[in-house]
Design a protein around this motif. Structure first.
Motif, PDB file in Angstrom:
ATOM      1  N   ARG A 105      16.875  68.913 -16.983  1.00 39.35           N
ATOM      2  CA  ARG A 105      17.788  68.875 -18.133  1.00 39.35           C
ATOM      3  C   ARG A 105      19.220  68.566 -17.706  1.00 39.35           C
ATOM      4  O   ARG A 105      20.151  68.755 -18.490  1.00 39.35           O
ATOM      5  CB  ARG A 105      17.724  70.200 -18.900  1.00 39.35           C
ATOM      6  CG  ARG A 105      16.361  70.447 -19.541  1.00 39.35           C
ATOM      7  CD  ARG A 105      16.403  71.590 -20.539  1.00 39.35           C
ATOM      8  NE  ARG A 105      16.572  72.873 -19.867  1.00 39.35           N
ATOM      9  CZ  ARG A 105      17.122  73.950 -20.431  1.00 39.35           C
ATOM     10  NH1 ARG A 105      17.582  73.884 -21.660  1.00 39.35           N
ATOM     11  NH2 ARG A 105      17.222  75.079 -19.762  1.00 39.35           N
ATOM     12  N   LEU A 106      19.388  68.071 -16.477  1.00 35.50           N
ATOM     13  CA  LEU A 106      20.710  67.704 -15.979  1.00 35.50           C
ATOM     14  C   LEU A 106      20.597  66.417 -15.183  1.00 35.50           C
ATOM     15  O   LEU A 106      19.715  66.284 -14.328  1.00 35.50           O
ATOM     16  CB  LEU A 106      21.283  68.810 -15.088  1.00 35.50           C
ATOM     17  CG  LEU A 106      22.683  68.536 -14.500  1.00 35.50           C
ATOM     18  CD1 LEU A 106      23.742  68.622 -15.602  1.00 35.50           C
ATOM     19  CD2 LEU A 106      22.996  69.524 -13.373  1.00 35.50           C
ATOM     20  N   LYS A 107      21.469  65.467 -15.489  1.00 32.01           N
ATOM     21  CA  LYS A 107      21.532  64.220 -14.723  1.00 32.01           C
ATOM     22  C   LYS A 107      22.894  64.155 -14.053  1.00 32.01           C
ATOM     23  O   LYS A 107      23.935  64.328 -14.706  1.00 32.01           O
ATOM     24  CB  LYS A 107      21.342  63.008 -15.637  1.00 32.01           C
ATOM     25  CG  LYS A 107      21.167  61.697 -14.861  1.00 32.01           C
ATOM     26  CD  LYS A 107      20.864  60.552 -15.802  1.00 32.01           C
ATOM     27  CE  LYS A 107      20.352  59.329 -15.063  1.00 32.01           C
ATOM     28  NZ  LYS A 107      18.990  59.520 -14.572  1.00 32.01           N
ATOM     29  N   ILE A 108      22.888  63.900 -12.773  1.00 24.55           N
ATOM     30  CA  ILE A 108      24.111  63.724 -11.992  1.00 24.55           C
ATOM     31  C   ILE A 108      24.285  62.230 -11.724  1.00 24.55           C
ATOM     32  O   ILE A 108      23.390  61.597 -11.157  1.00 24.55           O
ATOM     33  CB  ILE A 108      24.036  64.482 -10.659  1.00 24.55           C
ATOM     34  CG1 ILE A 108      23.827  65.990 -10.896  1.00 24.55           C
ATOM     35  CG2 ILE A 108      25.305  64.247  -9.839  1.00 24.55           C
ATOM     36  CD1 ILE A 108      23.477  66.757  -9.626  1.00 24.55           C
ATOM     37  N   ILE A 109      25.393  61.677 -12.152  1.00 27.92           N
ATOM     38  CA  ILE A 109      25.684  60.265 -11.890  1.00 27.92           C
ATOM     39  C   ILE A 109      26.821  60.221 -10.882  1.00 27.92           C
ATOM     40  O   ILE A 109      27.926  60.703 -11.134  1.00 27.92           O
ATOM     41  CB  ILE A 109      26.048  59.506 -13.176  1.00 27.92           C
ATOM     42  CG1 ILE A 109      24.969  59.699 -14.250  1.00 27.92           C
ATOM     43  CG2 ILE A 109      26.233  58.020 -12.881  1.00 27.92           C
ATOM     44  CD1 ILE A 109      25.256  59.006 -15.556  1.00 27.92           C
ATOM     45  N   GLN A 110      26.537  59.648  -9.744  1.00 23.87           N
ATOM     46  CA  GLN A 110      27.472  59.652  -8.624  1.00 23.87           C
ATOM     47  C   GLN A 110      28.586  58.614  -8.786  1.00 23.87           C
ATOM     48  O   GLN A 110      28.361  57.515  -9.288  1.00 23.87           O
ATOM     49  CB  GLN A 110      26.708  59.326  -7.333  1.00 23.87           C
ATOM     50  CG  GLN A 110      25.606  60.305  -6.990  1.00 23.87           C
ATOM     51  CD  GLN A 110      26.066  61.362  -6.001  1.00 23.87           C
ATOM     52  OE1 GLN A 110      27.198  61.839  -6.077  1.00 23.87           O
ATOM     53  NE2 GLN A 110      25.201  61.714  -5.086  1.00 23.87           N
ATOM     54  N   SER A 111      29.784  58.990  -8.382  1.00 26.20           N
ATOM     55  CA  SER A 111      30.901  58.052  -8.161  1.00 26.20           C
ATOM     56  C   SER A 111      31.138  57.125  -9.352  1.00 26.20           C
ATOM     57  O   SER A 111      31.060  55.903  -9.246  1.00 26.20           O
ATOM     58  CB  SER A 111      30.639  57.217  -6.901  1.00 26.20           C
ATOM     59  OG  SER A 111      30.386  58.043  -5.796  1.00 26.20           O
ATOM     60  N   VAL A 112      31.448  57.706 -10.492  1.00 24.40           N
ATOM     61  CA  VAL A 112      31.705  56.935 -11.706  1.00 24.40           C
ATOM     62  C   VAL A 112      33.207  56.663 -11.802  1.00 24.40           C
ATOM     63  O   VAL A 112      34.031  57.565 -11.605  1.00 24.40           O
ATOM     64  CB  VAL A 112      31.221  57.690 -12.960  1.00 24.40           C
ATOM     65  CG1 VAL A 112      31.389  56.810 -14.203  1.00 24.40           C
ATOM     66  CG2 VAL A 112      29.765  58.127 -12.798  1.00 24.40           C
ATOM     67  N   GLY A 113      33.552  55.436 -12.107  1.00 29.07           N
ATOM     68  CA  GLY A 113      34.957  55.078 -12.237  1.00 29.07           C
ATOM     69  C   GLY A 113      35.099  53.727 -12.900  1.00 29.07           C
ATOM     70  O   GLY A 113      34.306  53.369 -13.778  1.00 29.07           O
ATOM     71  N   TYR A 114      36.084  52.947 -12.476  1.00 27.36           N
ATOM     72  CA  TYR A 114      36.287  51.611 -13.032  1.00 27.36           C
ATOM     73  C   TYR A 114      37.043  50.766 -12.010  1.00 27.36           C
ATOM     74  O   TYR A 114      37.718  51.298 -11.119  1.00 27.36           O
ATOM     75  CB  TYR A 114      37.062  51.677 -14.358  1.00 27.36           C
ATOM     76  CG  TYR A 114      38.367  52.438 -14.301  1.00 27.36           C
ATOM     77  CD1 TYR A 114      39.563  51.803 -13.969  1.00 27.36           C
ATOM     78  CD2 TYR A 114      38.400  53.799 -14.581  1.00 27.36           C
ATOM     79  CE1 TYR A 114      40.755  52.502 -13.915  1.00 27.36           C
ATOM     80  CE2 TYR A 114      39.588  54.510 -14.530  1.00 27.36           C
ATOM     81  CZ  TYR A 114      40.761  53.859 -14.197  1.00 27.36           C
ATOM     82  OH  TYR A 114      41.943  54.550 -14.130  1.00 27.36           O
ATOM     83  N   PRO A 115      36.920  49.438 -12.087  1.00 25.56           N
ATOM     84  CA  PRO A 115      37.632  48.572 -11.137  1.00 25.56           C
ATOM     85  C   PRO A 115      39.151  48.723 -11.276  1.00 25.56           C
ATOM     86  O   PRO A 115      39.671  49.036 -12.344  1.00 25.56           O
ATOM     87  CB  PRO A 115      37.187  47.163 -11.556  1.00 25.56           C
ATOM     88  CG  PRO A 115      35.903  47.362 -12.307  1.00 25.56           C
ATOM     89  CD  PRO A 115      36.046  48.674 -12.999  1.00 25.56           C
ATOM     90  N   ASN A 116      39.851  48.511 -10.185  1.00 22.24           N
ATOM     91  CA  ASN A 116      41.315  48.602 -10.155  1.00 22.24           C
ATOM     92  C   ASN A 116      41.792  49.936 -10.722  1.00 22.24           C
ATOM     93  O   ASN A 116      42.517  49.987 -11.718  1.00 22.24           O
ATOM     94  CB  ASN A 116      41.943  47.441 -10.925  1.00 22.24           C
ATOM     95  CG  ASN A 116      41.502  46.092 -10.413  1.00 22.24           C
ATOM     96  OD1 ASN A 116      41.472  45.849  -9.208  1.00 22.24           O
ATOM     97  ND2 ASN A 116      41.123  45.206 -11.329  1.00 22.24           N
ATOM     98  N   PRO A 117      41.386  51.050 -10.095  1.00 24.68           N
ATOM     99  CA  PRO A 117      41.687  52.375 -10.661  1.00 24.68           C
ATOM    100  C   PRO A 117      43.177  52.681 -10.689  1.00 24.68           C
ATOM    101  O   PRO A 117      43.961  52.187  -9.877  1.00 24.68           O
ATOM    102  CB  PRO A 117      40.946  53.325  -9.717  1.00 24.68           C
ATOM    103  CG  PRO A 117      40.795  52.566  -8.437  1.00 24.68           C
ATOM    104  CD  PRO A 117      40.637  51.134  -8.818  1.00 24.68           C
TER     105      PRO A 117
END
Length: 522
Positions: A105-117
């Motif tokens: 019941r838990l999903k971990i999504i690694q290293s989420v961000g966006y280009p040119n932070p």
């Protein structure tokens, strides 16, 4: 000063944001009919403001030597972390979330961000809440644009007999920017859902026919709308209940989620709730003495306890299959700590999705920690946050991928985030006509060895997206096809990697309808 702040005073009022935004791309009808208006699924967004330290939250235990070298004053003994896989662990404060992970019941999504932070709190928050790139200044929020497909022209004409409930609710006294629309924020602010207050009605005068009159008319419309929404919110909260005790002592987030659960239990049909937790800007005293103690440990304890209580409450009331939650923070922290026992602004960080209908597990690879990493380096991005948002729209609200590209970004990449747990399975041999006029025939042959066929008829040329899930709810195949008129076609050929067994095929039309069928592969 935005108009949404004009009526926010010291009183515990329930007020939607008041700022009409102009110049947003496309207008309010650009995504009309993306979803089925009667969809009863709920999304709860938890904003962790300040920039959460992902490396101290989701711990890469396969990187312990390098991690200890770089973060020797922060590294938690491996015997104390909460392992969820042989390579990934959670902070010791997050025992409730470890339980959720073990229950899928838990999903971990690694290293989420966006280009040119961007490492500014306010600018990066704007980017995350608007669902835009770092080069674009988008005045609307991604949830606001989505909700305008259900509430076109908002706020004029709402509430109505067919849409009596607020589109979104922000717990607190400020509407969350993620719900900003082209003509105002679609989130109603709520401090106490059991005790809302009526706004003053002393605006019945004739208004001048000029721009000041138009502004006053907007305020009058909003006040009338607020009072109407207050009534249905309070009625729902008084009907609702909480089935478990929440750990609210010092835990404001738990108190917010407790209110959300009560409103959902009371029958409120609001689609999106936002809650807020600050304190994650841990430049100093992030860790105190013991590496399991300090500001960050307390924050993660509150987060885990609040989500755990919320999920137990929903489960006890039979509501958990209607609700998905997500957490986000405007950025992660840097890999190397600073000299003040804290961490400075970084780049990417983990996101959590939770609920009984998420595809549990870890998505993405652990952060690779270089022993020679510089003081300025942050965690590099693996996943674009807009792909997470868009995948929630696809899986949770049946939005077509092509429309998500228009709504968020052209390079949208689908990520499986939800399974089929509360889809109505239909194994009928006869065809079926959806609410938006599509005819979808039987899947045949069934059982099948390889080729899967179906007859489809669309009222006008349009797209249909289909997803195939295995018996554990894992996505194994996804595609989108264009249909014009009546067609008998091979939907797909069974990939050789798929073993025999029962699978679930979910088909979603461009008009927002969906249909789920079982397939048996011999």
């Amino acid at each position: 000063m935005k108009r949404r702040n004009f009526l926010q005073g010291a009183a515990a009022l329930t007020i939607p944001a008041l700022m009409p935004i102009t110049g947003a791309r496309g207008g309010v009808n650009r995504f009309t009919n993306l979803i089925a208006p009667d969809n009863d699924r709920v999304l709860v967004i938890i904003h962790l403001f300040g920039g959460n330290d992902g490396l101290n939250t989701v711990i890469p235990i396969d990187q312990y030597d390098s991690l200890h070298s770089v973060r020797n004053r922060f590294t938690i003994d491996e015997s104390k972390v909460l392992k969820v896989t042989d390579k990934v662990a959670l902070h010791p404060s997050m025992d409730d979330m470890q339980v959720l992970f073990k229950e899928d019941r838990l999903k971990i999504i690694q290293s989420v961000g966006y280009p040119n932070p961007v490492r500014s709190h306010f600018r990066s928050t704007d980017i995350w809440t608007s669902g835009s790139s770092s080069e674009v200044f988008e005045p609307t929020g991604w949830v606001g644009r989505y909700l305008e497909t259900v509430y076109p022209g908002f706020p004029a004409g709402y509430p109505s007999s067919s849409q009596p409930h607020p589109p979104a609710i922000s717990i607190g006294d400020v509407s969350h920017p993620t719900c900003e629309g082209t003509s105002g924020n679609l989130a109603q602010t709520v401090l106490d859902p059991n005790n809302t207050q009526e706004l003053n009605k002393l605006m019945n005068m004739t208004l001048p026919d000029d721009r000041y009159g138009k502004e006053l008319d907007f305020i009058r419309t909003t006040m009338t709308q607020t009072n109407a929404y207050n009534q249905v919110i309070e009625e729902a909260a008084n009907r609702g209940k909480n089935a478990v005790a929440y750990s609210t002592s010092g835990n404001d987030l738990a108190g917010q989620l407790q209110k959300v659960a009560r409103m959902i239990a009371g029958g409120l049909k609001t689609k999106v709730y936002t809650v807020y937790m600050g304190g994650f800007d841990t430049h100093a005293q992030q860790v105190l003495n013991d590496t399991t103690n300090g500001k960050h440990a307390h924050l993660l304890r509150y987060l885990s306890d609040a989500i755990g209580d919320f999920q137990r409450d929903l489960r006890a009331q039979g509501l958990e299959e209607r609700v998905m939650g997500l957490t986000f923070s405007e950025f992660g922290r840097r890999i190397r700590p600073n000299a003040s026992m804290g961490t400075d602004h970084g780049d990417a960080g983990p996101m959590f999705l939770f609920g009984s209908c998420v595809n549990g597990g870890v998505l993405g690879k652990n952060v690779e920690v270089d022993k020679d990493v510089s003081q300025s380096d942050g965690v590099p991005m693996q996943f674009d946050f807009r792909d997470v948002y868009g995948s929630i729209l696809v899986d949770w609200f049946n939005v077509m991928s092509s429309q998500v590209r228009d709504l968020l970004h052209e390079d949208f990449q689908y990520i499986p985030v939800a399974d089929t747990c509360n889809d109505k399975l239909n194994s009928a041999s006869a065809g079926e006509t959806t609410d938006d006029g599509w005819f979808i025939g039987q899947i045949y042959p069934n059982p099948a060895k390889s080729e899967v066929r179906v007859t489809i008829e669309s009222p006008t040329a349009g797209n249909m997206r289909y997803s195939l899930f295995d018996a554990r709810g894992r996505l194994v195949l996804v595609n989108q096809i264009k249909v014009s008129g009546r067609q008998e076609l091979v939907l797909f050929n069974r990939p050789s990697r798929l073993p025999s067994g029962t699978y679930v095929l979910r088909m979603a039309t461009e008009g927002g309808s969906s249909l789920t069928r079982k397939i048996l592969f011999e």
